[in-house]
Design a protein around this motif. Structure first.
Motif, PDB file in Angstrom:
ATOM      1  N   GLN A  25       0.798  -1.225   0.000  1.00 25.53           N
ATOM      2  CA  GLN A  25       0.000   0.000   0.000  1.00 25.53           C
ATOM      3  C   GLN A  25       0.833   1.279   0.000  1.00 25.53           C
ATOM      4  N   ASP A  26       2.128   1.152   0.263  1.00 28.23           N
ATOM      5  CA  ASP A  26       2.999   2.336   0.343  1.00 28.23           C
ATOM      6  C   ASP A  26       4.070   2.249  -0.735  1.00 28.23           C
ATOM      7  N   PRO A  27       3.940   2.979  -1.841  1.00 31.99           N
ATOM      8  CA  PRO A  27       4.929   2.914  -2.929  1.00 31.99           C
ATOM      9  C   PRO A  27       6.346   3.251  -2.469  1.00 31.99           C
ATOM     10  N   ASN A  28       6.496   4.204  -1.562  1.00 32.34           N
ATOM     11  CA  ASN A  28       7.825   4.563  -1.075  1.00 32.34           C
ATOM     12  C   ASN A  28       8.486   3.384  -0.360  1.00 32.34           C
ATOM     13  N   LEU A  29       7.710   2.706   0.464  1.00 28.71           N
ATOM     14  CA  LEU A  29       8.254   1.543   1.167  1.00 28.71           C
ATOM     15  C   LEU A  29       8.561   0.413   0.189  1.00 28.71           C
ATOM     16  N   LEU A  79      22.913  -0.792   4.655  1.00 30.31           N
ATOM     17  CA  LEU A  79      22.039  -0.479   3.523  1.00 30.31           C
ATOM     18  C   LEU A  79      20.729   0.171   3.958  1.00 30.31           C
ATOM     19  N   SER A  80      20.152  -0.286   5.048  1.00 33.12           N
ATOM     20  CA  SER A  80      18.816   0.181   5.443  1.00 33.12           C
ATOM     21  C   SER A  80      18.807   1.624   5.942  1.00 33.12           C
ATOM     22  N   LEU A  81      19.837   2.034   6.637  1.00 33.40           N
ATOM     23  CA  LEU A  81      19.868   3.394   7.184  1.00 33.40           C
ATOM     24  C   LEU A  81      19.777   4.460   6.082  1.00 33.40           C
ATOM     25  N   PRO A  82      20.650   4.425   5.071  1.00 29.82           N
ATOM     26  CA  PRO A  82      20.526   5.443   4.019  1.00 29.82           C
ATOM     27  C   PRO A  82      19.249   5.299   3.193  1.00 29.82           C
ATOM     28  N   LEU A  83      18.782   4.056   2.975  1.00 26.88           N
ATOM     29  CA  LEU A  83      17.561   3.864   2.191  1.00 26.88           C
ATOM     30  C   LEU A  83      16.341   4.410   2.938  1.00 26.88           C
ATOM     31  N   GLY A  88      12.291   8.104   2.984  1.00 29.37           N
ATOM     32  CA  GLY A  88      11.449   8.617   4.061  1.00 29.37           C
ATOM     33  C   GLY A  88      10.538   7.580   4.680  1.00 29.37           C
ATOM     34  N   VAL A  89      11.086   6.403   4.994  1.00 26.97           N
ATOM     35  CA  VAL A  89      10.260   5.322   5.537  1.00 26.97           C
ATOM     36  C   VAL A  89      10.757   4.905   6.926  1.00 26.97           C
ATOM     37  N   TRP A  90      11.152   5.868   7.745  1.00 26.39           N
ATOM     38  CA  TRP A  90      11.659   5.558   9.079  1.00 26.39           C
ATOM     39  C   TRP A  90      10.617   4.800   9.912  1.00 26.39           C
ATOM     40  N   ASP A  91       9.355   5.063   9.685  1.00 21.96           N
ATOM     41  CA  ASP A  91       8.305   4.378  10.456  1.00 21.96           C
ATOM     42  C   ASP A  91       8.287   2.876  10.188  1.00 21.96           C
ATOM     43  N   HIS A  92       8.834   2.489   9.060  1.00 14.18           N
ATOM     44  CA  HIS A  92       8.834   1.071   8.695  1.00 14.18           C
ATOM     45  C   HIS A  92      10.268   0.550   8.555  1.00 14.18           C
ATOM     46  N   TYR A  97      14.673  -3.287   7.153  1.00 11.57           N
ATOM     47  CA  TYR A  97      15.862  -4.007   7.631  1.00 11.57           C
ATOM     48  C   TYR A  97      15.696  -5.510   7.457  1.00 11.57           C
ATOM     49  N   MET A  98      14.534  -6.044   7.830  1.00 18.07           N
ATOM     50  CA  MET A  98      14.328  -7.493   7.786  1.00 18.07           C
ATOM     51  C   MET A  98      14.360  -8.028   6.360  1.00 18.07           C
ATOM     52  N   TRP A  99      13.747  -7.326   5.414  1.00 18.99           N
ATOM     53  CA  TRP A  99      13.762  -7.812   4.038  1.00 18.99           C
ATOM     54  C   TRP A  99      15.156  -7.706   3.424  1.00 18.99           C
TER      55      TRP A  99
END
Length: 331
Positions: A25-29, A79-83, A88-92, A97-99
Motif C-alpha cells: 500500500q505504500d509505494p515509497n516503502l 544499507l537500510s539506514l541510508p535507504l 522517508g520510511v523511518w516508520d517502517h 531491515y528485515m527484508w
C-alpha cells in the motif's frame, strides 16, 4: 551463484515482501525494500573489489568475511539506514531491515549449496562449507523467477499487491522444493558412486552441471583420487591420481621451495583435495599445485603454477583457472 541470479532473486524478494499489506500500500516503502533486497542480494559479493590487488588477494577474501555471521547483520544496517532516509520510511525501518537481511542471508544460503563454498561460520570457524548441490547458474530457478518478474511488470503492475506477494510465495515454495529435490538427488548419487567404486568410507564430492542428469564426481580413498561422471544414472570413472605420489612430492625440495610463494599460500588456504607435481625445464623447474575437486576433460584447471630457476629460486607464480569461462565446472 552468478551475479545475474543473485540480482534477480533480489527483485523477487521485493515481490515477496508485498505479502505485507503495508508494503503493497505504500509505494515509497515498496521502492525502498526493492532497493534494499536488490543491493542486499549482491552485497556479500562486494568483496570482488579485492581483485584490484590481484587474483591471489581475491581468492583469500572471496566468500569469506563478507559472507560471515557478523556480515548477515552488518550489511542490512549499512544499507537500510541510508535507504530509510532517502525514501522517508523511518516508520517502517524494521520491515526494510528485515527484508534486506533476508536478501543477504538468501545470497549466502545459495552460495552454500555451490561447490566453491563459503566461510559462513566466521569468526568462529574458518572452515569452508559447501553442499555441492546447485550449479553456479541454475536455468530452472532463473526461468522461474524471471517468469514471476515479467508477470509482476506486465500483468499485475498497479494492481493488488497481495496477489503479487502470493504469487512470489508460490515461486519461493517451488524454489525450496527444487533445492530439496537436488539435495536428495545428490545424496542418492553419492551412495551410487561409493557403491560402484566399492569405497563406502571414501570422501565424495559431486559437481552439478547445467543438466539434471549429469554430475561430475571426485572420490578420495586412502591412496587415490577417482574422477569421473554420472551420466543418466551410470557411473563412469575417467581419471585416477595417486595420493602416495602427492605425499612424496610434497616433501620434495623442489616442491618445498614453492611453499613460501604468495600464490601457493593463497591456494592452500582454499584448496581441499590437493595434487602437486613438478617437471624439469631447460631453465629450471615448474611446480603445479591443483585442487582435484575441479576438473574438466581429464585435466585439473584450477591451481597455481610456480616456475623455479636451477637454484630453486622462485621466478614467478600464477594462480587461477586454466579454462574458458563457459567451460565446466561451474563454481
Amino acid at each position: 551463484m552468478d551475479t545475474g541470479s543473485h540480482l534477480l532473486f533480489g527483485v523477487t524478494l521485493a515481490g515477496l515482501a508485498c505479502l505485507e499489506p503495508v508494503v503493497s500500500q505504500d509505494p515509497n516503502l515498496t521502492h525502498a525494500i526493492l532497493a534494499g533486497t536488490l543491493i542486499g542480494s549482491h552485497a556479500p559479493d562486494f568483496d570482488t573489489i579485492a581483485r584490484i590487488k590481484g587474483y591471489t588477494n581475491y581468492l583469500r577474501v572471496h566468500r569469506g568475511i563478507t559472507h560471515s555471521l557478523p556480515a548477515f547483520f552488518i550489511w542490512p544496517i549499512v544499507l537500510s539506514l541510508p535507504l530509510a532516509a532517502i525514501f522517508g520510511v523511518w516508520d517502517h525501518f524494521f520491515s526494510l531491515y528485515m527484508w534486506t537481511l533476508f536478501a543477504v542471508v538468501f545470497h549466502v544460503f545459495l552460495d552454500l549449496f555451490n561447490v566453491y563454498g563459503v566461510q559462513c561460520l566466521r569468526p568462529f570457524s574458518s572452515k569452508w562449507h559447501h553442499l555441492d548441490t546447485l550449479c553456479l547458474y541454475e536455468p530452472f530457478l532463473f526461468v522461474l523467477h524471471t517468469f514471476g518478474v515479467l508477470i509482476w511488470i506486465f500483468v499485475w503492475h498497479g494492481s493488488g499487491g497481495l496477489h503479487i506477494g502470493e504469487m512470489f510465495a508460490l515461486i519461493y515454495v517451488a524454489t525450496f522444493f527444487y533445492i530439496a529435490i537436488r539435495s536428495e538427488q545428490r545424496k542418492r548419487f553419492v551412495k551410487l558412486v561409493k557403491k560402484e567404486l566399492n569405497l563406502e568410507d571414501g570422501i565424495c564430492h559431486l559437481i552439478p552441471s547445467l543438466s539434471w542428469f549429469r554430475w561430475q564426481f571426485v572420490i578420495e580413498s586412502d591412496s587415490r583420487f577417482y574422477l569421473g561422471e554420472i551420466r543418466d544414472g551410470s557411473v563412469v570413472t575417467e581419471v585416477e591420481y595417486s595420493k602416495i605420489d602427492y605425499n612424496q612430492e610434497q616433501s620434495h625440495p623442489i616442491v618445498q621451495a614453492t611453499l613460501a610463494t604468495d600464490g601457493v599460500r593463497a591456494f592452500l588456504h582454499f584448496a581441499q583435495r590437493i595434487h602437486v607435481c613438478w617437471t624439469e625445464k631447460t631453465d629450471g623447474y615448474e611446480v603445479q599445485w591443483r585442487d582435484v575437486r575441479f576438473w574438466h576433460q581429464r585435466k585439473l584447471p584450477f591451481g597455481v603454477n610456480v616456475h623455479l630457476d636451477r637454484d630453486m629460486n622462485v621466478v614467478s607464480d600464477t594462480l587461477g583457472w586454466d579454462k574458458k569461462a563457459w567451460d565446466p565446472p561451474y563454481v
